[in-house]
Design an enzyme around this catalytic site. Sequence first.
Site, PDB file in Angstrom:
ATOM      1  N   THR A 193      29.712 -17.371 -36.350  1.00 33.15           N
ATOM      2  CA  THR A 193      30.277 -16.047 -36.038  1.00 33.15           C
ATOM      3  C   THR A 193      29.447 -14.930 -36.671  1.00 33.15           C
ATOM      4  O   THR A 193      29.371 -13.835 -36.131  1.00 33.15           O
ATOM      5  CB  THR A 193      31.756 -15.932 -36.457  1.00 33.15           C
ATOM      6  OG1 THR A 193      31.864 -15.959 -37.886  1.00 33.15           O
ATOM      7  CG2 THR A 193      32.597 -17.051 -35.866  1.00 33.15           C
ATOM      8  N   LEU A 239      32.194 -10.947 -34.576  1.00 36.44           N
ATOM      9  CA  LEU A 239      33.359 -11.071 -33.705  1.00 36.44           C
ATOM     10  C   LEU A 239      33.732 -12.557 -33.714  1.00 36.44           C
ATOM     11  O   LEU A 239      33.318 -13.323 -32.845  1.00 36.44           O
ATOM     12  CB  LEU A 239      32.962 -10.580 -32.306  1.00 36.44           C
ATOM     13  CG  LEU A 239      33.954  -9.794 -31.472  1.00 36.44           C
ATOM     14  CD1 LEU A 239      34.786  -8.822 -32.278  1.00 36.44           C
ATOM     15  CD2 LEU A 239      33.254  -9.085 -30.338  1.00 36.44           C
ATOM     16  N   HIS A 240      34.509 -12.952 -34.748  1.00 33.79           N
ATOM     17  CA  HIS A 240      34.737 -14.384 -34.996  1.00 33.79           C
ATOM     18  C   HIS A 240      35.452 -15.110 -33.853  1.00 33.79           C
ATOM     19  O   HIS A 240      34.925 -16.045 -33.253  1.00 33.79           O
ATOM     20  CB  HIS A 240      35.611 -14.573 -36.243  1.00 33.79           C
ATOM     21  CG  HIS A 240      35.135 -13.881 -37.475  1.00 33.79           C
ATOM     22  ND1 HIS A 240      34.132 -14.377 -38.263  1.00 33.79           N
ATOM     23  CD2 HIS A 240      35.543 -12.728 -38.078  1.00 33.79           C
ATOM     24  CE1 HIS A 240      33.951 -13.574 -39.306  1.00 33.79           C
ATOM     25  NE2 HIS A 240      34.786 -12.569 -39.207  1.00 33.79           N
ATOM     26  N   ASP A 241      36.710 -14.703 -33.620  1.00 33.76           N
ATOM     27  CA  ASP A 241      37.582 -15.529 -32.777  1.00 33.76           C
ATOM     28  C   ASP A 241      37.156 -15.626 -31.310  1.00 33.76           C
ATOM     29  O   ASP A 241      37.380 -16.678 -30.685  1.00 33.76           O
ATOM     30  CB  ASP A 241      39.031 -15.025 -32.890  1.00 33.76           C
ATOM     31  CG  ASP A 241      39.595 -15.219 -34.294  1.00 33.76           C
ATOM     32  OD1 ASP A 241      39.098 -16.107 -35.014  1.00 33.76           O
ATOM     33  OD2 ASP A 241      40.523 -14.484 -34.669  1.00 33.76           O
TER      34      ASP A 241
END
Length: 310
Positions: A193, A239-241
């Site tokens: 991420t 923008l991890h998820d």
Amino acid sequence: MPRKIIIDTDPGQDDAVAILLALASPELEVLSLTAVAGNVPLVLTERNARQIVELAGKTTPVYAGRSAPLQRKLVTAEHVHGKTGLDGIPLPAPRLPLQPQDAVDHLVDTLRSHPPGTITLCPLGPLTNIAAAFLAAPDIIPRVAEIVLMGGAYFEVGNITPAAEFNIYVDPEAAQIIFRSGVPLVVMPLDVTHKALTSRDWVEEMRALGTPVGQAVASWTDFFERYDTAKYGSAGAPLHDPCVIAYLLEPSLFTGRHINVEIETGSDLTLGMTVADWWRVTDREPNAMFIGGVDRNGFYRLLTERLGRL
Ligand code: BDR
Ligand code: CA
């Protein structure tokens, strides 16, 4: 036939972008959102989830699950996501009702009532709801097609402590249950991420969509970027998820290794660490596809194209 998924989430601006990406994508049928306590308490995450569904113009059912980790006190992340968890542009109070059933019961019933191997779980927060469902009804474990989750780190080590990533740290006992469950796992750690950083151009592209979704995504990014850019000195923020949903849509954007990953639950100092055998120096059985690389431009191209449909 679209792939059936359940998104377990603690929105969170990056959770919100992930949910919008899924709702915009015809390859996926989002059966439900199950909210969990994480970035902010459950009363806020379930409310935020309903606001996001409405923003997308959908009626996907939202269930509320556990308000605290299996064995520990909740740790939250208002310092990153703001006091609502979804700070940025204010959204109207949700009209979509919260489903009366508990999210954990809903997970159990849904997995039991669908053919085995047809539902993929996408956890974007602490793993409490999924672990609680596995503890309550072990018969559902072999019915899960796959779990694709955001959590952990190896090379990046930690973000909430020097040794642990937030989602795993908040409920390490739950994470241990998932990593030992035998369900096929795909893990999006900070290692990947942190290669999916936002850019000014992309944020302006979102704003230029001229839609409520574009405005919201731009304002959320503006809000949460301030924390990461100050911390890491980078131009954008991870923008991890959305990496979880992008993987379902275009797995070829990602590279990783099928390795053993264990969760530290005993040590105060390294609580919630994902001990990933990236270099295969143990004979422990691989239990997870641990992702390490992403085609960053391809990822943002996919996001722009899909968010533009809403
Ligand atoms: C994870 O923690 C949360 O703050 C984000 O929504 C993401 O799921 C990153 O460590
Ligand atoms: Ca999250």
